[in-house]
Design a protein around this motif. Structure first.
Motif, mmCIF file in Angstrom:
data_model
loop_
_atom_site.group_PDB
_atom_site.id
_atom_site.type_symbol
_atom_site.label_atom_id
_atom_site.label_comp_id
_atom_site.label_asym_id
_atom_site.label_seq_id
_atom_site.Cartn_x
_atom_site.Cartn_y
_atom_site.Cartn_z
ATOM 1 N N ILE A 292 -22.627 34.236 7.439
ATOM 2 C CA ILE A 292 -23.483 35.352 7.058
ATOM 3 C C ILE A 292 -22.638 36.522 6.561
ATOM 4 O O ILE A 292 -21.419 36.425 6.433
ATOM 5 C CB ILE A 292 -24.381 35.780 8.236
ATOM 6 N N PHE A 293 -23.293 37.629 6.302
ATOM 7 C CA PHE A 293 -22.659 38.839 5.791
ATOM 8 C C PHE A 293 -21.346 39.166 6.522
ATOM 9 O O PHE A 293 -21.283 39.116 7.748
ATOM 10 C CB PHE A 293 -23.591 40.046 5.979
ATOM 11 N N ASP A 294 -20.337 39.549 5.734
ATOM 12 C CA ASP A 294 -19.093 40.103 6.292
ATOM 13 C C ASP A 294 -18.385 39.170 7.257
ATOM 14 O O ASP A 294 -17.535 39.612 8.042
ATOM 15 C CB ASP A 294 -19.372 41.431 7.017
ATOM 16 N N THR A 295 -18.714 37.896 7.216
ATOM 17 C CA THR A 295 -18.172 36.952 8.189
ATOM 18 C C THR A 295 -17.220 35.973 7.508
ATOM 19 O O THR A 295 -17.566 35.374 6.489
ATOM 20 C CB THR A 295 -19.304 36.175 8.887
ATOM 21 N N MET A 296 -16.044 35.844 8.065
ATOM 22 C CA MET A 296 -15.088 34.848 7.594
ATOM 23 C C MET A 296 -15.073 33.680 8.567
ATOM 24 O O MET A 296 -14.997 33.874 9.788
ATOM 25 C CB MET A 296 -13.684 35.451 7.481
ATOM 26 N N ALA A 297 -15.185 32.489 8.040
ATOM 27 C CA ALA A 297 -15.119 31.279 8.860
ATOM 28 C C ALA A 297 -14.069 30.351 8.263
ATOM 29 O O ALA A 297 -13.937 30.239 7.038
ATOM 30 C CB ALA A 297 -16.475 30.584 8.909
#
Length: 545
Positions: free
Chosen positions: A378-383
Motif C-alpha cells: 500500500i501507500f508509502d510501503t516498501m516490501a
C-alpha cells in the motif's frame, strides 16, 4: 536497482490512487475530535439495538478520564483494557488518550497465567475489564492494579440479544467500580494532556503464533496512517457503516474497524463477540459497507442457513487477513455470500495493513504453488523478499517478506531493538515465507519456522494442506513436522471434516500419496473436531506440535 526498488506493484494501483498519503490527522484523538465537531449527534456506535452518538462517546469517555485522573493516572501511564467488542473499549481508548496515557490491550480470552504475564509486562495503573473475566483472574489482579473498573456485555445494550445469545449476566466484584456508575456520577472536568504523533498510543499484543505475545508499541501516527490507508485504498465514503467482525483487542479490529470508523465519521457496528446469526441480523438492520475479518468468520457466515447474497448485499467491501486463503475457499465463499473477499496482509507490528488487494480486482493465483496473492504494497510501503543473509531475491524466488513504512511499530514494550528482533532498523521481518511475482503481486506460502526437513528434503506444510483441502470431505487441515528416528522429521496432518462427512485417515494418506512426491505426502493423519486458532483466526501450529 532491484525489482523491489522499482515498485512494480504501482502499475496495478487503480486509476487516481496515489502512491503517497498526505496525512489528514496526526492521531486517532484528532479524528475523533473532528467527527465530534462535525456531527456530534450522528450515530457513532450501534450495539444490540442501541445507538450512541459522537457526543455520547465524548461525555462518557470524559467521565472515565476524570475517574482515572482522580486516582492519579498521569501521562504515559497504562490503562489495561480487557473487554470484547462493545462500546466500553472505545471509551477506554478515548479516555486513555485524553489523559495522555497508553491503552494496553489485554485479551479477555487469556487464562490466569497469561493474564498475569500481561499485567507484569504492561504494569497498568488502572484496568477496564469484563466482570466475568475478572471473576476468573481476581487473584492475579488484586494488589496489582490501583483502580479496577468493570464492564458487562449488557452495558449500553438496547435489547436482550447479547444475553440470549451469549448467556451472560452481571457478575458483581468487591473493591471495583462499574463503568456505568462512573459515567452516571462522574464529572466531565478533564485536564487534556497533549500527545505527540510519535508517542505510544496502544500496546497491542502480538498473535502469539510462535511464542508468548509481546506488546507492540503502536504510535498515534501509526494508527492515523493505517486508518487513512484503509479509508483511501477502499474509497469508502464519509458515514458508510463499518461492521466489526474482528476482535478490537487485536490490531485487525482496532485499525480495520475502530480507527477506520473514526477516520470516516462512520457508525461502528458491534456485536460483543462474533456470532454468525447476530452478524447477519446486524447486516440486515444496519446495512454496513465494509468489514475485515479472518476467513473463518466468512466460512461461519456462509455455513449459516440464513446466509445468502441478498442478505449480504450491502457489504460491498469484504476483506480477510490473518492467514493465507486458498483460491477454492475464496471462490466458494464468493458464490455463497455474493461478493468477492479480498486479501489484506500485515502484522500487529505493522499496525495491520502492508498489502491489500484493490477493491474489485481479482487477485492472481500463482500457477505453480496455487497460492492466492495477498495483494500489493500500500501507500508509502516498501516490501522486499530476502534470503537468509538479508539480500533481496529475484521475483518468483522464495524468501522472507520484509516490510517498511510509516505503519511499522516503534518496537516492543520493555525490549530493546536487538539484532535478532523482528522489528529492527525501521523494518519488520515478518517471518513469513513468500515471493513477489514478475508483476509486483506478493504471495505468502508459510511461516519460516514451519518448514519441515524430512531426510534432507524441504517440505512446506502449505503444499500438503492444499492437496488435502481438495478432498471433498475435508473442511480444513494443518500439517506439522514431528520427530522421526529415521528421516529426522516426518509429516503429520490434522484434519477437520465437513459437517456430516466421514473418511478414514488411511484414505486421506493414500489420496495425498497419489498426488505428491514420495517424500512429501503425510505419514500420519489425525481426524480432529477443529483446529486450534487464536482469537483472530490464526492457526496455532505450536499447539499441534
Amino acid at each position: 536497482m532491484n525489482a523491489y526498488e522499482g515498485r512494480l506493484w504501482l502499475a496495478h494501483y487503480p486509476s487516481g490512487l496515489a502512491d503517497h498519503l498526505d496525512l489528514e490527522f496526526g492521531s486517532p484523538l484528532e479524528m475523533f475530535d473532528a467527527a465530534l465537531a462535525s456531527a456530534p449527534d450522528d450515530p457513532a456506535v450501534r450495539y444490540f439495538g442501541a445507538t450512541l452518538s459522537w457526543a455520547d462517546l465524548d461525555a462518557a469517555s470524559d467521565a472515565l478520564a476524570h475517574a482515572l485522573q482522580t486516582h492519579g493516572f498521569a501521562t504515559g501511564d497504562r490503562l489495561g483494557i480487557a473487554v470484547q467488542n462493545g462500546p466500553a473499549i472505545l471509551l477506554g481508548l478515548l479516555a486513555a488518550w485524553k489523559t495522555g496515557g497508553v491503552a494496553a490491550l489485554i485479551s479477555p480470552m487469556y487464562k490466569r497465567s497469561e493474564f498475569r504475564r500481561a499485567l507484569d509486562d504492561f504494569t497498568p495503573s488502572a484496568l477496564l475489564v469484563l466482570d466475568d473475566v475478572l471473576a476468573e483472574v481476581t487473584d492475579e489482579v488484586t494488589g496489582s492494579v490501583d483502580l479496577v473498573i468493570t464492564v458487562s456485555p449488557l452495558d449500553f445494550a438496547g435489547n436482550d440479544d447479547v444475553q440470549r445469545v451469549f448467556e451472560v449476566s452481571r457478575v458483581p466484584a468487591a473493591g471495583t467500580v462499574g463503568l456505568l456508575d462512573v459515567i452516571a456520577t462522574g464529572s466531565r472536568d478533564v485536564t487534556r494532556q497533549a500527545t505527540a504523533p510519535d508517542d505510544i498510543a496502544v500496546l497491542a499484543p502480538t498473535s502469539g503464533t510462535t511464542g508468548p505475545p509481546k506488546g507492540a508499541k503502536l504510535t498515534h501516527r501509526n494508527l492515523a496512517f493505517s486508518a487513512q490507508a484503509y479509508r483511501d485504498w477502499t474509497d469508502l465514503q464519509t458515514g458508510e457503516p463499518i461492521l466489526c467482525m474482528s476482535p478490537i483487542f487485536h490490531v485487525t479490529g482496532l485499525v480495520g474497524s475502530v480507527m477506520l470508523a473514526l477516520s470516516l465519521r462512520s457508525p461502528l457496528i458491534l456485536t460483543h463477540r462474533f456470532d454468525a446469526g447476530l452478524v447477519l441480523d446486524a447486516v440486515r438492520t444496519w446495512r454496513p459497507a465494509f468489514s475485515v475479518a479472518a476467513i473463518t468468520a466468512y466460512i461461519a457466515l456462509a455455513d449459516h442457513p440464513d446466509a445468502s447474497p441478498e442478505a449480504m448485499s450491502s457489504l460491498r467491501l469484504r476483506y480477510s487477513g490473518g492467514a493465507p486463503v486458498l483460491p477454492e475457499v475464496a471462490e466458494r465463499l464468493s458464490e455463497r455470500l455474493g461478493g468477492m473477499i479480498h486479501n489484506v496482509y500485515g502484522q500487529t507490528e505493522s499496525t495491520s495493513p502492508t498489502h491489500m488487494v484493490p477493491p474489485g480486482a481479482h487477485a492472481p493465483v500463482d500457477p505453480e504453488t496455487g497460492a492466492l496473492s495477498v495483494g500489493l504494497p500500500i501507500f508509502d510501503t516498501m516490501a522486499r523478499v530476502v534470503d537468509e543473509s538479508g539480500e533481496p531475491v529475484p521475483p518468483g524466488t522464495f524468501g522472507e517478506i520484509v516490510t517498511a513504512g510509516p505503519q511499522i511499530a516503534a518496537g516492543y514494550w520493555g525490549q530493546a531493538d536487538e539484532p535478532g528482533s523482528a522489528l529492527r532498523n525501521g523494518e519488520m521481518r515478518t517471518g513469513d515465507v513468500g515471493f513477489m511475482d514478475a508483476d509486483g503481486w506478493f504471495y505468502v506460502i508459510d511461516r519460516s519456522n514451519d518448514l519441515i526437513n524430512a531426510a534432507g528434503y524441504k517440505i512446506w506444510p502449505f503444499e500438503i494442506e492444499q492437496v488435502l483441502q481438495s478432498h471433498p470431505a475435508v473442511l480444513e487441515t494443518a500439517v506439522v513436522g514431528i520427530p522421526d528416528d529415521y528421516r529426522g522429521e516426518s509429516t503429520r496432518a490434522y484434519v477437520a471434516l465437513q459437517p456430516g462427512a466421514e473418511v478414514a485417515a488411511t484414505e486421506l494418506i493414500e489420496f495425498c500419496r497419489e498426488r505428491m512426491a514420495a517424500y512429501k505426502y503425510p505419514r500420519e493423519v489425525e481426524i480432529v473436531g477443529a483446529l486450534p486458532r487464536s482469537a483472530t483466526g490464526k492457526l496455532l501450529r505450536r499447539e499441534l506440535r
